[in-house]
Enzyme design. Structure first.
Site, PDB file in Angstrom:
ATOM      1  N   ARG A 167     -13.290 -83.009 -12.983  1.00 29.65           N
ATOM      2  CA  ARG A 167     -11.881 -83.906 -11.941  1.00 29.65           C
ATOM      3  C   ARG A 167     -11.852 -83.184 -10.595  1.00 29.65           C
ATOM      4  O   ARG A 167     -11.439 -83.647  -9.714  1.00 29.65           O
ATOM      5  CB  ARG A 167     -11.184 -84.696 -12.226  1.00 29.65           C
ATOM      6  CG  ARG A 167     -11.394 -85.499 -13.259  1.00 29.65           C
ATOM      7  CD  ARG A 167     -13.825 -86.795 -13.281  1.00 29.65           C
ATOM      8  NE  ARG A 167     -13.516 -87.013 -14.302  1.00 29.65           N
ATOM      9  CZ  ARG A 167     -14.501 -86.421 -15.445  1.00 29.65           C
ATOM     10  NH1 ARG A 167     -14.373 -85.909 -15.651  1.00 29.65           N
ATOM     11  NH2 ARG A 167     -14.498 -87.548 -16.257  1.00 29.65           N
ATOM     12  N   SER A 215     -10.798 -95.158 -13.178  1.00 27.00           N
ATOM     13  CA  SER A 215     -10.005 -94.489 -13.462  1.00 27.00           C
ATOM     14  C   SER A 215      -8.878 -94.008 -12.589  1.00 27.00           C
ATOM     15  O   SER A 215      -8.965 -93.462 -11.018  1.00 27.00           O
ATOM     16  CB  SER A 215     -10.115 -93.503 -14.408  1.00 27.00           C
ATOM     17  OG  SER A 215     -11.184 -93.254 -15.402  1.00 27.00           O
ATOM     18  N   GLU A 285      -6.822 -89.400 -10.252  1.00 28.02           N
ATOM     19  CA  GLU A 285      -7.204 -89.500 -10.059  1.00 28.02           C
ATOM     20  C   GLU A 285      -8.457 -89.807  -8.666  1.00 28.02           C
ATOM     21  O   GLU A 285      -9.236 -89.913  -8.176  1.00 28.02           O
ATOM     22  CB  GLU A 285      -8.599 -89.660 -11.276  1.00 28.02           C
ATOM     23  CG  GLU A 285     -10.386 -88.951 -11.522  1.00 28.02           C
ATOM     24  CD  GLU A 285     -10.684 -89.552 -12.326  1.00 28.02           C
ATOM     25  OE1 GLU A 285     -12.163 -89.871 -12.406  1.00 28.02           O
ATOM     26  OE2 GLU A 285     -10.042 -89.276 -13.561  1.00 28.02           O
TER      27      GLU A 285
END
Length: 290
Positions: A167, A215, A285
């Protein structure tokens, strides 16, 4: 900078999927590399923060008026499909949606993108955060990225020149991802049915019936973030009109009229509880812009 198409005092809650946020003093809508370059140079000269905006699926804006150089990818939706022997290349500008890419791979039965198909993203944002699902990341299928640095210089980077991680990418720090080239192969599998199965799984496990930022935290090395949030009693926990979903504890949802201060307090509560009980520092995130 005013020569680039723009709008003033734009409602930021309409530029992110959780539908929370104040106003942007100005949002620009470039439609060419030259206009992107102009915006970057002028933002740099004015010492202003430069912030690209796709569909805002992992972005949360604070309340009040934000005076950044917000740059929407809405008018950057051109793509080209090339075939070289048994390989297909999709060259897509930053604003091309994953929905568009999904339709292409279904039509041509191309392998490599199917696990990413349900992610609510545009190409630019997905490259910046190295979006992933079902064991695949977009970096797995990237051939090259066309990227403007803060000074407005365009660079074409091959995959092996880019330091992607979970990520994360070097593009999060500055500049603007203008387009990416994806490399895919024809498949012997039924790509349509795989995509359908993934979408059904997403609908079962994720609270897509509410505005959500996706998320909230990255998974840790030892545990998924959702597991940790559930263990510390935050599944379904709400403050005001913002909550961690009953369906998936790592998804923040807007129950209707949610406020930024409520969302921020929830995030701080989660970080504190997981830190106290598990001695783990959660890493966000979602991107908070304030």
């Amino acid at each position: 900078m005013k020569s680039v198409k723009h709008e003033n005092f734009v409602d930021l809650s309409k530029l992110c999927s959780i539908r929370i946020g104040g106003k942007a003093k100005t949002v620009y809508f470039p439609s060419s590399p030259e206009e992107i370059r102009t915006l970057l140079i002028e933002a740099d000269n004015a010492d202003k923060s430069f912030f690209p905006v796709g569909i805002g699926s992992n972005t949360v804006f604070s309340d009040g008026i934000l005076d950044f150089v917000f740059v929407s990818t809405r008018n950057l939706k051109k793509y080209i499909i090339r075939q070289q022997e048994d390989t297909f290349y999709i060259e897509a500008e930053a604003g091309v949606s994953f929905k568009t890419i999904t339709n292409i791979v279904k039509k041509l039965n191309l392998e490599g993108f199917e696990n990413l198909s349900g992610i609510p993203a545009t190409v630019g944002g997905a490259v910046v955060m190295n979006a992933g699902a079902f064991g695949t990341e977009i970096s797995d299928i990237i051939e090259e990225v066309h990227w403007f640095d803060r000074e407005g210089n365009l660079h074409v980077l091959k995959r092996d020149q880019i330091d992607f991680s979970y990520r994360s990418s070097p593009f999060q720090k500055e500049g603007f991802v203008y387009k990416a080239v994806l490399k895919l192969k024809p498949s012997k599998k039924d790509i349509k049915s795989i995509i359908k199965k993934h979408l059904e799984e997403r609908n079962k496990k994720q609270p897509l019936e509410y505005p959500t930022a996706g998320s909230t935290f990255k998974n840790t090395r030892k545990y998924p973030a959702g597991y940790l949030l559930e263990r510390v009693g935050l599944k379904g926990y709400k403050i005001g009109n913002v909550a961690f979903s009953e369906k998936h504890a790592n998804f923040l949802i807007n129950l209707g009229g949610g406020k930024f201060k409520e969302l921020k307090k929830l995030i701080e509560t989660a970080e504190r509880r997981v830190g106290e009980l598990y001695r783990i520092k959660l890493e966000k995130e979602i991107q908070i812009v304030e």
